[in-house]
Motif scaffolding. Structure first.
Motif, mmCIF file in Angstrom:
data_model
loop_
_atom_site.group_PDB
_atom_site.id
_atom_site.type_symbol
_atom_site.label_atom_id
_atom_site.label_comp_id
_atom_site.label_asym_id
_atom_site.label_seq_id
_atom_site.Cartn_x
_atom_site.Cartn_y
_atom_site.Cartn_z
ATOM 1 N N PRO A 1 24.758 6.942 20.139
ATOM 2 C CA PRO A 1 23.730 7.325 19.173
ATOM 3 C C PRO A 1 24.120 8.582 18.441
ATOM 4 C CG PRO A 1 23.035 7.844 21.421
ATOM 5 C CD PRO A 1 24.258 7.024 21.533
ATOM 6 N N GLN A 2 23.592 8.754 17.233
ATOM 7 C CA GLN A 2 23.930 9.887 16.401
ATOM 8 C C GLN A 2 23.289 11.181 16.872
ATOM 9 O OE1 GLN A 2 26.212 9.840 13.778
ATOM 10 N NE2 GLN A 2 26.603 7.983 14.936
ATOM 11 N N SER A 3 22.242 11.125 17.654
ATOM 12 C CA SER A 3 21.623 12.338 18.167
ATOM 13 C C SER A 3 20.923 12.013 19.472
ATOM 14 C CB SER A 3 20.636 12.923 17.161
ATOM 15 O OG SER A 3 19.587 12.005 16.921
ATOM 16 N N LEU A 4 20.646 13.042 20.254
ATOM 17 C CA LEU A 4 19.962 12.864 21.520
ATOM 18 C C LEU A 4 18.701 13.714 21.528
ATOM 19 C CD1 LEU A 4 22.966 13.132 24.001
ATOM 20 C CD2 LEU A 4 21.791 11.054 23.280
ATOM 21 N N PRO A 5 17.638 13.238 22.169
ATOM 22 C CA PRO A 5 16.430 14.038 22.264
ATOM 23 C C PRO A 5 16.736 15.360 22.951
ATOM 24 C CG PRO A 5 16.029 11.773 22.966
ATOM 25 C CD PRO A 5 17.502 11.930 22.812
ATOM 26 N N ARG A 6 16.017 16.417 22.578
ATOM 27 C CA ARG A 6 16.294 17.734 23.117
ATOM 28 C C ARG A 6 16.207 17.755 24.639
ATOM 29 N NH1 ARG A 6 12.063 21.338 21.077
ATOM 30 N NH2 ARG A 6 10.879 20.690 22.873
ATOM 31 N N ARG A 7 15.114 17.241 25.196
ATOM 32 C CA ARG A 7 14.909 17.281 26.638
ATOM 33 C C ARG A 7 16.022 16.519 27.356
ATOM 34 N NH1 ARG A 7 10.575 18.772 29.294
ATOM 35 N NH2 ARG A 7 9.285 18.612 27.424
ATOM 36 N N SER A 8 16.430 15.359 26.783
ATOM 37 C CA SER A 8 17.483 14.547 27.385
ATOM 38 C C SER A 8 18.808 15.280 27.392
ATOM 39 C CB SER A 8 17.622 13.231 26.623
ATOM 40 O OG SER A 8 18.740 12.508 27.070
ATOM 41 N N LEU A 9 19.111 15.945 26.275
ATOM 42 C CA LEU A 9 20.382 16.650 26.169
ATOM 43 C C LEU A 9 20.460 17.791 27.162
ATOM 44 C CD1 LEU A 9 23.062 17.276 24.797
ATOM 45 C CD2 LEU A 9 21.810 18.646 23.129
ATOM 46 N N GLY B 1 24.336 16.058 16.446
ATOM 47 C CA GLY B 1 23.089 16.766 16.706
ATOM 48 C C GLY B 1 22.950 17.440 18.052
ATOM 49 N N TYR B 2 24.041 17.625 18.791
ATOM 50 C CA TYR B 2 23.942 18.281 20.093
ATOM 51 C C TYR B 2 23.506 19.740 19.943
ATOM 52 C CZ TYR B 2 26.652 14.229 21.681
ATOM 53 O OH TYR B 2 27.092 12.967 21.960
ATOM 54 N N PHE B 3 24.006 20.410 18.905
ATOM 55 C CA PHE B 3 23.588 21.795 18.677
ATOM 56 C C PHE B 3 22.132 21.859 18.230
ATOM 57 C CE2 PHE B 3 28.270 22.586 17.880
ATOM 58 C CZ PHE B 3 28.452 23.315 19.053
ATOM 59 N N LYS B 4 21.756 20.979 17.340
ATOM 60 C CA LYS B 4 20.371 20.971 16.860
ATOM 61 C C LYS B 4 19.412 20.711 18.014
ATOM 62 C CE LYS B 4 21.158 19.725 12.028
ATOM 63 N NZ LYS B 4 20.754 21.078 11.578
ATOM 64 N N ALA B 5 19.839 19.926 18.993
ATOM 65 C CA ALA B 5 18.985 19.611 20.135
ATOM 66 C C ALA B 5 18.668 20.837 20.978
ATOM 67 C CB ALA B 5 19.649 18.543 21.006
ATOM 68 N N GLY C 1 18.452 23.865 19.463
ATOM 69 C CA GLY C 1 17.900 24.824 18.525
ATOM 70 C C GLY C 1 18.899 25.569 17.677
ATOM 71 N N LEU C 2 20.144 25.108 17.639
ATOM 72 C CA LEU C 2 21.182 25.817 16.898
ATOM 73 C C LEU C 2 21.619 25.075 15.639
ATOM 74 C CD1 LEU C 2 23.676 27.107 19.645
ATOM 75 C CD2 LEU C 2 22.191 28.483 18.169
ATOM 76 N N ASP C 3 21.852 25.845 14.592
ATOM 77 C CA ASP C 3 22.483 25.339 13.376
ATOM 78 C C ASP C 3 23.885 25.950 13.362
ATOM 79 O OD1 ASP C 3 23.182 24.400 10.894
ATOM 80 O OD2 ASP C 3 22.004 25.880 9.783
ATOM 81 N N VAL C 4 24.896 25.131 13.599
ATOM 82 C CA VAL C 4 26.269 25.614 13.727
ATOM 83 C C VAL C 4 27.104 25.185 12.522
ATOM 84 C CG1 VAL C 4 28.400 25.492 15.081
ATOM 85 C CG2 VAL C 4 26.190 25.647 16.239
ATOM 86 N N ARG C 5 27.801 26.147 11.929
ATOM 87 C CA ARG C 5 28.712 25.863 10.821
ATOM 88 C C ARG C 5 30.135 26.150 11.266
ATOM 89 N NH1 ARG C 5 31.251 28.336 6.362
ATOM 90 N NH2 ARG C 5 30.610 30.418 7.057
ATOM 91 N N ALA D 1 25.447 22.733 24.698
ATOM 92 C CA ALA D 1 25.761 21.655 23.760
ATOM 93 C C ALA D 1 27.236 21.260 23.873
ATOM 94 C CB ALA D 1 25.436 22.098 22.340
ATOM 95 N N MET D 2 28.109 22.233 24.097
ATOM 96 C CA MET D 2 29.534 21.948 24.213
ATOM 97 C C MET D 2 29.848 21.165 25.481
ATOM 98 S SD MET D 2 31.172 22.775 21.541
ATOM 99 C CE MET D 2 32.817 22.524 22.249
ATOM 100 N N VAL D 3 29.107 21.406 26.548
ATOM 101 C CA VAL D 3 29.298 20.616 27.773
ATOM 102 C C VAL D 3 29.128 19.135 27.464
ATOM 103 C CG1 VAL D 3 28.244 20.001 29.992
ATOM 104 C CG2 VAL D 3 28.707 22.386 29.465
ATOM 105 N N GLN D 4 28.057 18.813 26.735
ATOM 106 C CA GLN D 4 27.802 17.419 26.385
ATOM 107 C C GLN D 4 28.912 16.859 25.509
ATOM 108 O OE1 GLN D 4 25.493 15.475 27.492
ATOM 109 N NE2 GLN D 4 25.638 13.705 26.124
ATOM 110 N N ALA D 5 29.335 17.641 24.506
ATOM 111 C CA ALA D 5 30.365 17.176 23.578
ATOM 112 C C ALA D 5 31.710 17.020 24.268
ATOM 113 C CB ALA D 5 30.483 18.150 22.411
ATOM 114 N N GLN D 6 32.066 17.980 25.126
ATOM 115 C CA GLN D 6 33.332 17.890 25.864
ATOM 116 C C GLN D 6 33.339 16.631 26.740
ATOM 117 O OE1 GLN D 6 35.332 20.730 24.261
ATOM 118 N NE2 GLN D 6 36.073 20.674 26.340
#
Length: 333
Positions: A2-10, A76-80, A82-86, A263-268
């Motif tokens: 999926p393109q994003s995960l719910p905040r609580r789930s992430l 959307g892992y960062f958004k989950a 609360g972060l906006d990462v550039r 968020a990086m744990v999930q992405a890694q």
């Protein structure tokens, strides 16, 4: 996926991943420091006042190693959390370090550059592991049809690295040493990763220490050949790079730093599936999907393990890059 995960789930998923002693893509390593840090702090909630900063800029290199960062942004892992990462493109890890605390909050970089900066007085904190090399992911490449048959033939030759005195330079010293070649017998020149293939093809350098996806790109383009594997012997499975900030930034923004790490744990973890890595490569590099599909993919550890990173510091000491032995625990979050 999926393109994003719910905040609580992430957030709950990240906690479970950190607590696990066996994680895909990290060789079964666990890290007590990381687990203790996470267990003692509450996860910041998206949009809450718990985050000291909600928008951060991260230095990144458009190579395979940074796939998890771009994945976390895209999916959307960062958004989950609360972060906006550039992501801000940098030519190498050493180039991002001086910008920390200025126009970069966090930067991706190789551990050699981080250790060098730390021992010279810049107090750094590694917040997330990034990339661990495996066989053939970092190659000493040459143009086809040359007269060199092994690294022993590099005496009097010119070798390209992206930045001198960084991880690639150190890896080359280890490889040269194994073939009885002295560093003074080789001329190292700096060439950005995207330009190495062209430099080889046009004969501007005799060899280049290349990374994916540029190795595969050069092989497809003009038949580049591998003269040696810089990830072998004492450098086998060596930790290469991670994400760091200044200790001051981490102290002033503890919840933001923690949110980034979660968020990086999930992405890694997601990047333990090579299809995830090869699928996102074309979105931030100039590599097409056909080439991306056949690149060599290393490992993306989901935990910070000082024992593994210590290998880099020990190798630096061996080749005189550190006058004294250095304990990396001081700079690992």
């Amino acid at each position: 996926m999926p393109q994003s995960l719910p905040r609580r789930s992430l957030l709950s998923g990240a906690s479970a991943l950190i607590a696990s002693s066996v994680l895909s893509g990290c060789g079964g390593d666990s890290d007590d420091d990381t687990k203790d840090r996470v267990s003692k702090q509450a996860a910041p909630q998206a949009g809450s006042s718990g985050l000291e900063k909600t928008s951060i800029t991260v230095g990144a290199i458009p190579i395979l190693d940074d796939a998890p960062l771009y994945l976390a942004i895209r999916d959307g892992y960062f958004k989950a959390v609360g972060l906006d990462v550039r992501a801000e493109a940098i030519p190498g890890g050493a180039a991002g370090i001086p910008r920390l605390g200025k126009d970069l909050d966090i930067t991706f970089g190789n551990y050699v550059s981080f250790i060098q900066a730390h021992t010279k007085g810049l107090d750094l904190r590694v917040e997330s592991d990034g990339f661990q090399a495996t066989t053939d992911t970092f190659g000493l490449m040459v143009a086809p049809g040359g007269d060199m048959r092994s690294p022993a033939d590099l005496k009097g030759r010119t070798v390209a690295v992206n930045i001198r005195s960084n991880i690639l330079h150190l890896l080359m010293l280890s490889l040269l040493s194994a073939h009885n070649v002295n560093e003074k017998d080789v001329t190292f020149v700096e060439v950005p990763f995207p330009d190495m293939g062209t430099a080889l093809k046009k004969g501007k350098v005799d060899a280049a220490v290349m990374v994916e996806p540029f190795i595969t790109g050069a092989q497809k383009d003009f038949g580049a050949e591998q003269l040696g594997d810089v990830i072998s012997g004492p450098t086998e499975n060596l930790p290469i790079a991670g994400y760091a900030c200044t200790a001051r930034w981490a102290k002033e923004n503890p919840n933001t730093a923690l949110a980034f790490a979660r968020a990086m744990v999930q992405a890694q973890h997601e990047c333990s599936d090579r299809r995830t890595v090869t699928g996102i490569l074309p979105s931030y590099t100039k590599i097409d999907r056909q080439t991306a599909a056949i690149v060599r993919v290393g490992a993306f550890p989901a935990t910070l393990n000082p024992t593994r990173i210590q290998r880099v510091a020990d190798l630096m000491h061996r080749f005189g890059w550190l006058k004294q032995k250095f304990d990396v625990t001081a700079m690992v979050a």
